[in-house]
Design a protein around this motif. Structure first.
Motif, mmCIF file in Angstrom:
data_model
loop_
_atom_site.group_PDB
_atom_site.id
_atom_site.type_symbol
_atom_site.label_atom_id
_atom_site.label_comp_id
_atom_site.label_asym_id
_atom_site.label_seq_id
_atom_site.Cartn_x
_atom_site.Cartn_y
_atom_site.Cartn_z
ATOM 1 N N THR A 118 0.886 -1.162 0.000
ATOM 2 C CA THR A 118 0.000 0.000 0.000
ATOM 3 C C THR A 118 0.927 1.215 0.000
ATOM 4 O O THR A 118 2.141 1.073 0.225
ATOM 5 N N LEU A 119 0.374 2.390 -0.244
ATOM 6 C CA LEU A 119 1.220 3.592 -0.235
ATOM 7 C C LEU A 119 1.975 3.715 1.087
ATOM 8 O O LEU A 119 3.163 4.027 1.110
ATOM 9 N N LEU A 120 1.272 3.435 2.201
ATOM 10 C CA LEU A 120 1.937 3.582 3.495
ATOM 11 C C LEU A 120 2.946 2.471 3.750
ATOM 12 O O LEU A 120 4.074 2.750 4.179
ATOM 13 N N SER A 121 2.581 1.214 3.487
ATOM 14 C CA SER A 121 3.532 0.133 3.784
ATOM 15 C C SER A 121 4.769 0.235 2.889
ATOM 16 O O SER A 121 5.877 -0.123 3.297
ATOM 17 N N TYR A 122 4.594 0.763 1.674
ATOM 18 C CA TYR A 122 5.765 0.997 0.811
ATOM 19 C C TYR A 122 6.708 2.009 1.466
ATOM 20 O O TYR A 122 7.921 1.809 1.526
ATOM 21 N N THR A 123 6.145 3.102 1.984
ATOM 22 C CA THR A 123 6.958 4.134 2.647
ATOM 23 C C THR A 123 7.631 3.562 3.895
ATOM 24 O O THR A 123 8.806 3.853 4.166
ATOM 25 N N VAL A 124 6.896 2.734 4.637
ATOM 26 C CA VAL A 124 7.473 2.100 5.836
ATOM 27 C C VAL A 124 8.638 1.196 5.442
ATOM 28 O O VAL A 124 9.692 1.191 6.095
ATOM 29 N N GLU A 125 8.489 0.432 4.360
ATOM 30 C CA GLU A 125 9.577 -0.457 3.912
ATOM 31 C C GLU A 125 10.817 0.346 3.528
ATOM 32 O O GLU A 125 11.943 -0.060 3.818
ATOM 33 N N VAL A 126 10.590 1.482 2.863
ATOM 34 C CA VAL A 126 11.702 2.377 2.518
ATOM 35 C C VAL A 126 12.447 2.793 3.793
ATOM 36 O O VAL A 126 13.681 2.774 3.866
ATOM 37 N N ALA A 127 11.674 3.156 4.820
ATOM 38 C CA ALA A 127 12.261 3.606 6.083
ATOM 39 C C ALA A 127 13.012 2.480 6.789
ATOM 40 O O ALA A 127 14.127 2.674 7.294
ATOM 41 N N VAL A 128 12.406 1.295 6.811
ATOM 42 C CA VAL A 128 13.020 0.145 7.493
ATOM 43 C C VAL A 128 14.371 -0.205 6.851
ATOM 44 O O VAL A 128 15.325 -0.575 7.541
ATOM 45 N N ALA A 129 14.453 -0.063 5.531
ATOM 46 C CA ALA A 129 15.685 -0.395 4.817
ATOM 47 C C ALA A 129 16.744 0.710 4.913
ATOM 48 O O ALA A 129 17.888 0.522 4.506
ATOM 49 N N SER A 130 16.371 1.864 5.474
ATOM 50 C CA SER A 130 17.299 3.005 5.540
ATOM 51 C C SER A 130 18.150 2.938 6.804
ATOM 52 O O SER A 130 17.993 2.055 7.643
ATOM 53 N N VAL A 131 19.049 3.918 6.938
ATOM 54 C CA VAL A 131 19.920 3.983 8.116
ATOM 55 C C VAL A 131 19.196 4.592 9.326
ATOM 56 O O VAL A 131 19.759 4.678 10.413
ATOM 57 N N CYS A 132 17.954 5.016 9.136
ATOM 58 C CA CYS A 132 17.234 5.724 10.206
ATOM 59 C C CYS A 132 16.618 4.768 11.238
ATOM 60 O O CYS A 132 16.094 3.722 10.873
#
Length: 199
Positions: free
Chosen positions: A29-43
């Motif tokens: 979903t738009l939100l879970s895609y954004t969450v996956e981006v965040a999870v894969a980041s250094v943040c």
């Protein structure tokens, strides 16, 4: 030294007519895609602020290593979601040095872009790193913790852009031309679907 990320997903999607956070996008979903981006980041930590459709949305993202907080004042505008998110950072064990603020309706956000914001912060020493698109500066953007009080003082519909604008001499920008695409209406979502299908 940690950099947190704050995903704002509390809005009521009035122009869309249904919760845009849950619109299908790239097998997510738009939100879970954004969450996956965040999870894969250094943040880390990753704070997701829900509001209008919290009960519907929470099950969609509860499996991720994130902290979900609810903004009960979501109808007061984006400033209230930013405040709830910054307050949540006060409760984490390791106080972050900075935070990346992003939305759930910019479908072309990427882990690479988020990591670039963080890397640019450490290499330039500038306290605000903003994305640049269509001649404007906006989110995703990183704010040093020295700007947390400014973010807490936003009102109504004001978002992070207000702080970027007020302190533009302290901003370093990185290009994100696809940042112009955000999904507010059914027509914009249809365009996005066509775009993704043709890629």
């Amino acid at each position: 030294m940690t950099v947190a990320i704050l995903i704002l997903a509390a809005g009521s999607s009035t122009r869309m007519g249904i919760p845009k956070q849950l619109l299908p996008y790239r097998e997510h979903t738009l939100l879970s895609y954004t969450v996956e981006v965040a999870v894969a980041s250094v943040c880390h930590p990753i704070i997701v602020v829900l509001g209008a459709y919290a009960e519907q949305i929470q099950p969609e993202i509860s499996q991720y290593p994130i902290q979900i907080v609810e903004n009960y004042r979501w109808n007061e505008g984006m400033s209230s979601s930013i405040q709830v998110g910054i307050q949540a950072l006060d409760t984490v064990a390791e106080k972050p040095e900075a935070v990346v603020i992003t939305l759930c309706d910019q479908p072309f956000i990427s882990t690479q872009l988020v990591n670039q914001l963080v890397e640019t912060y450490f290499t330039t020493g500038k306290p605000i790193i903003a994305s640049k698109y269509a001649g404007n500066l906006g989110v995703p953007a990183l704010f040093s913790s020295s700007f947390f009080p400014n973010l807490m003082n936003l009102n109504g519909a004001e978002g992070a852009k207000k702080v970027i604008k007020n302190y533009k001499h302290q901003v370093f920008s990185i290009p994100f031309s696809e940042g112009t695409v955000d999904i507010d209406t059914p027509a914009e979502y249809k365009q996005l679907q066509n775009l993704v299908e043709n890629c």
